[in-house]
Design a protein around this motif. Structure first.
Motif, PDB file in Angstrom:
ATOM      1  N   GLY A  63       0.817  -1.217   0.000  1.00 52.07           N
ATOM      2  CA  GLY A  63       0.000   0.000   0.000  1.00 52.07           C
ATOM      3  C   GLY A  63       0.841   1.252   0.000  1.00 52.07           C
ATOM      4  O   GLY A  63       0.316   2.367   0.112  1.00 52.07           O
ATOM      5  N   ASP A  64       2.170   1.091  -0.136  1.00 50.91           N
ATOM      6  CA  ASP A  64       3.075   2.239  -0.170  1.00 50.91           C
ATOM      7  C   ASP A  64       3.468   2.562  -1.610  1.00 50.91           C
ATOM      8  O   ASP A  64       3.443   1.706  -2.498  1.00 50.91           O
ATOM      9  CB  ASP A  64       4.339   1.965   0.647  1.00 50.91           C
ATOM     10  CG  ASP A  64       4.063   1.904   2.139  1.00 50.91           C
ATOM     11  OD1 ASP A  64       3.158   2.621   2.596  1.00 50.91           O
ATOM     12  OD2 ASP A  64       4.745   1.142   2.846  1.00 50.91           O
ATOM     13  N   LEU A  65       3.881   3.787  -1.795  1.00 54.39           N
ATOM     14  CA  LEU A  65       4.299   4.299  -3.094  1.00 54.39           C
ATOM     15  C   LEU A  65       5.809   4.516  -3.071  1.00 54.39           C
ATOM     16  O   LEU A  65       6.353   5.031  -2.092  1.00 54.39           O
ATOM     17  CB  LEU A  65       3.581   5.625  -3.363  1.00 54.39           C
ATOM     18  CG  LEU A  65       3.617   6.214  -4.767  1.00 54.39           C
ATOM     19  CD1 LEU A  65       2.779   5.351  -5.708  1.00 54.39           C
ATOM     20  CD2 LEU A  65       3.076   7.641  -4.740  1.00 54.39           C
ATOM     21  N   GLY A  66       6.496   4.117  -4.133  1.00 51.41           N
ATOM     22  CA  GLY A  66       7.947   4.305  -4.147  1.00 51.41           C
ATOM     23  C   GLY A  66       8.520   4.305  -5.545  1.00 51.41           C
ATOM     24  O   GLY A  66       7.811   4.126  -6.543  1.00 51.41           O
ATOM     25  N   GLU A  67       9.813   4.501  -5.600  1.00 43.50           N
ATOM     26  CA  GLU A  67      10.551   4.465  -6.860  1.00 43.50           C
ATOM     27  C   GLU A  67      12.005   4.134  -6.574  1.00 43.50           C
ATOM     28  O   GLU A  67      12.472   4.247  -5.436  1.00 43.50           O
ATOM     29  CB  GLU A  67      10.445   5.811  -7.597  1.00 43.50           C
ATOM     30  CG  GLU A  67      11.009   6.995  -6.826  1.00 43.50           C
ATOM     31  CD  GLU A  67      10.757   8.319  -7.524  1.00 43.50           C
ATOM     32  OE1 GLU A  67      10.157   8.308  -8.622  1.00 43.50           O
ATOM     33  OE2 GLU A  67      11.160   9.362  -6.986  1.00 43.50           O
ATOM     34  N   TRP A  68      12.707   3.689  -7.613  1.00 45.43           N
ATOM     35  CA  TRP A  68      14.134   3.398  -7.486  1.00 45.43           C
ATOM     36  C   TRP A  68      14.927   4.635  -7.865  1.00 45.43           C
ATOM     37  O   TRP A  68      14.688   5.240  -8.905  1.00 45.43           O
ATOM     38  CB  TRP A  68      14.529   2.231  -8.389  1.00 45.43           C
ATOM     39  CG  TRP A  68      13.924   0.917  -7.983  1.00 45.43           C
ATOM     40  CD1 TRP A  68      12.882   0.282  -8.579  1.00 45.43           C
ATOM     41  CD2 TRP A  68      14.326   0.093  -6.884  1.00 45.43           C
ATOM     42  NE1 TRP A  68      12.602  -0.895  -7.922  1.00 45.43           N
ATOM     43  CE2 TRP A  68      13.468  -1.042  -6.880  1.00 45.43           C
ATOM     44  CE3 TRP A  68      15.320   0.196  -5.905  1.00 45.43           C
ATOM     45  CZ2 TRP A  68      13.580  -2.053  -5.940  1.00 45.43           C
ATOM     46  CZ3 TRP A  68      15.423  -0.813  -4.964  1.00 45.43           C
ATOM     47  CH2 TRP A  68      14.575  -1.920  -4.985  1.00 45.43           C
ATOM     48  N   ARG A  69      15.861   5.021  -7.003  1.00 42.66           N
ATOM     49  CA  ARG A  69      16.749   6.152  -7.268  1.00 42.66           C
ATOM     50  C   ARG A  69      18.177   5.695  -7.072  1.00 42.66           C
ATOM     51  O   ARG A  69      18.568   5.345  -5.951  1.00 42.66           O
ATOM     52  CB  ARG A  69      16.461   7.336  -6.330  1.00 42.66           C
ATOM     53  CG  ARG A  69      15.165   8.080  -6.606  1.00 42.66           C
ATOM     54  CD  ARG A  69      14.967   9.182  -5.580  1.00 42.66           C
ATOM     55  NE  ARG A  69      13.775   9.962  -5.823  1.00 42.66           N
ATOM     56  CZ  ARG A  69      13.760  11.102  -6.499  1.00 42.66           C
ATOM     57  NH1 ARG A  69      14.886  11.578  -6.998  1.00 42.66           N
ATOM     58  NH2 ARG A  69      12.631  11.757  -6.674  1.00 42.66           N
ATOM     59  N   ASP A  70      18.944   5.680  -8.150  1.00 42.73           N
ATOM     60  CA  ASP A  70      20.351   5.260  -8.079  1.00 42.73           C
ATOM     61  C   ASP A  70      20.483   3.883  -7.426  1.00 42.73           C
ATOM     62  O   ASP A  70      21.397   3.634  -6.633  1.00 42.73           O
ATOM     63  CB  ASP A  70      21.195   6.285  -7.305  1.00 42.73           C
ATOM     64  CG  ASP A  70      21.148   7.661  -7.938  1.00 42.73           C
ATOM     65  OD1 ASP A  70      21.141   7.742  -9.181  1.00 42.73           O
ATOM     66  OD2 ASP A  70      21.099   8.659  -7.204  1.00 42.73           O
TER      67      ASP A  70
END
Length: 425
Positions: free
Chosen positions: A280-287
């Protein structure tokens, strides 16, 4: 093992007495006793929750296994407010503790500084058991106080070994505050690692801690993953992370620390499927690192544009006069939702135009909050998480006609709201 193993409430004392539950916890991990439902000792509401989760009743056949017994059922309301019981096997709890020690450089002595009926606290006790070290705990009967933490830390640090503790951001902030007992900061510097989780940590607080010489390790996880399973953006050994596209997207987790599911869900929970847990969480890959942007439920849709609260919070927390901040969306007759910001200042209240400018520059004009509240403390729930429901109620009390303005009608000053809630709850 019989399929009629029972779930028994485990009344966990507060503060320094928490290690008293270690013998029962060891039996649960070894499969020699009943499954345990940790609840705070002396809390009538917790007893009611335990009853709702079937305490003192048998586990259903699908909730247990003779090869890997369910050791703990952790009560959590998640974002719904309704109690759910997370079924954690002994193997999942052990895998989490061992992966933590592997990541940190080996077993050591742990100092418990948060309630042990939450997953983050009880994992400190489990790590102590697996490390073969005595567990130490801070006396929190009068709330979290830096000088009391320092006393307990000095005792733990006096024995040669590796040394660890776990905190929520609010506790870390209090220990770093200029007016705090300086022994607290000295103790933090002496720990080989200080895990920080439970809620998002402001970048400014993280930078301050590391610049002060504290080895902070940020953690991401939940009861459903037996605690933190991503450290400093990197999954622990065996943990898999999937982020849906387009980015940012919903986060799913898998691996040996995953829970069986929920107590008495009847297999109907959509959160667990095919060995994965939808967080239920929102995220993204950064480096190459996981960047968590908050709950998908908390995403603010204003004028048809999606705004992640974490992006606004990071922009605001970069201001030197902002100690803590929580951003949320409130109803707005024109835009659908308005961006609202509750700010805890570092001393004097920061000028609102400076806060707006910081958000406009770093996140864009659409992310600029329509209203601000300046508070002495953020209301909290669970292990240090901001209580967004309470904050939204506070904003709603001002009336919908104020939601499009930055200041209360007829005032030249930001709203102030004294709030008694904190870690002493």
């Amino acid at each position: 093992m019989s399929s009629t193993r029972r779930l028994r409430p485990l009344k966990v004392p507060d503060g320094a007495r928490a290690p008293e539950v270690l013998p029962e916890l060891r039996r649960a991990l070894d499969g020699d006793g009943p499954a345990l439902l940790p609840i705070p000792e002396g809390d009538p509401a917790a007893v009611e929750t335990a009853g709702a989760l079937g305490a003192d009743e048998p586990l259903d056949p699908a909730e247990d296994s003779p090869l890997d017994p369910t050791a703990l059922v952790i009560a959590t309301s998640g974002s719904t407010g309704r109690p759910k019981g997370v079924l954690l096997s002994a193997a999942a709890l052990r895998a989490s503790a061992r992966a933590t020690h592997h990541h940190l450089g080996g077993p050591g002595r742990w100092l418990l500084a948060m309630p042990a009926h939450h997953i983050a606290g009880i994992q400190v006790l489990i790590r102590s058991l697996l490390a073969g070290r005595p567990a130490h705990a801070v006396d929190s009967t009068a709330g979290f106080r830096p000088e009391v933490f320092a006393d307990a830390a000095e005792e733990v640090l006096s024995v040669p070994d590796r040394h660890y503790t776990a905190l929520v951001p609010t506790q870390l902030g209090r220990l770093l505050a200029p007016e705090s007992d300086p022994r607290g900061l000295r103790a933090l510097r002496a720990f080989d690692a200080v895990l920080v989780g439970g809620s998002a940590i402001a970048p400014s607080l993280l930078d301050s801690a590391r610049q002060a010489g504290v080895n902070v390790v940020t953690t991401y996880g939940m009861s459903e993953t037996a605690g933190g399973c991503v450290y400093d953006g990197t999954p622990l050994p065996g943990v898999e992370v999937h982020v849906e596209t387009p980015s940012p997207g919903a986060i799913s987790l898998s691996g040996p620390t995953l829970a069986r599911g929920y107590r008495r869900s009847g297999g109907g929970s959509t959160a667990f499927a095919d060995g994965w847990f939808r967080t239920g969480d929102l995220g993204e890959w950064r480096d190459g690192l996981l960047d968590v942007l908050g709950r998908t439920d908390d995403l603010i849709v204003t004028g048809g544009v999606n705004v992640a609260p974490a992006v606004v919070e990071r922009a605001l927390s970069g201001h030197p006069l902002v100690r803590e901040v929580c951003v949320l969306g409130g109803p707005d007759p024109e835009w659908g939702q308005a961006v609202l910001a509750a700010v805890v200042p570092e001393g004097e209240a920061p000028p609102l135009e400076e806060l707006r400018a910081a958000v406009r520059e770093r996140a864009g004009a659409v992310c600029v909050p329509k209203r601000f509240a300046v508070l002495d403390e953020l209301p909290r729930r669970g292990p240090g998480k901001p209580d967004r429901t309470a904050l939204l109620g506070m904003f709603a009390e001002r009336g919908e006609n104020e939601l499009s303005t930055g200041l209360p009608t007829g005032s030249d000053e930001p709203m102030r709201e004294d709030d008694p809630h904190g870690l002493s709850r």
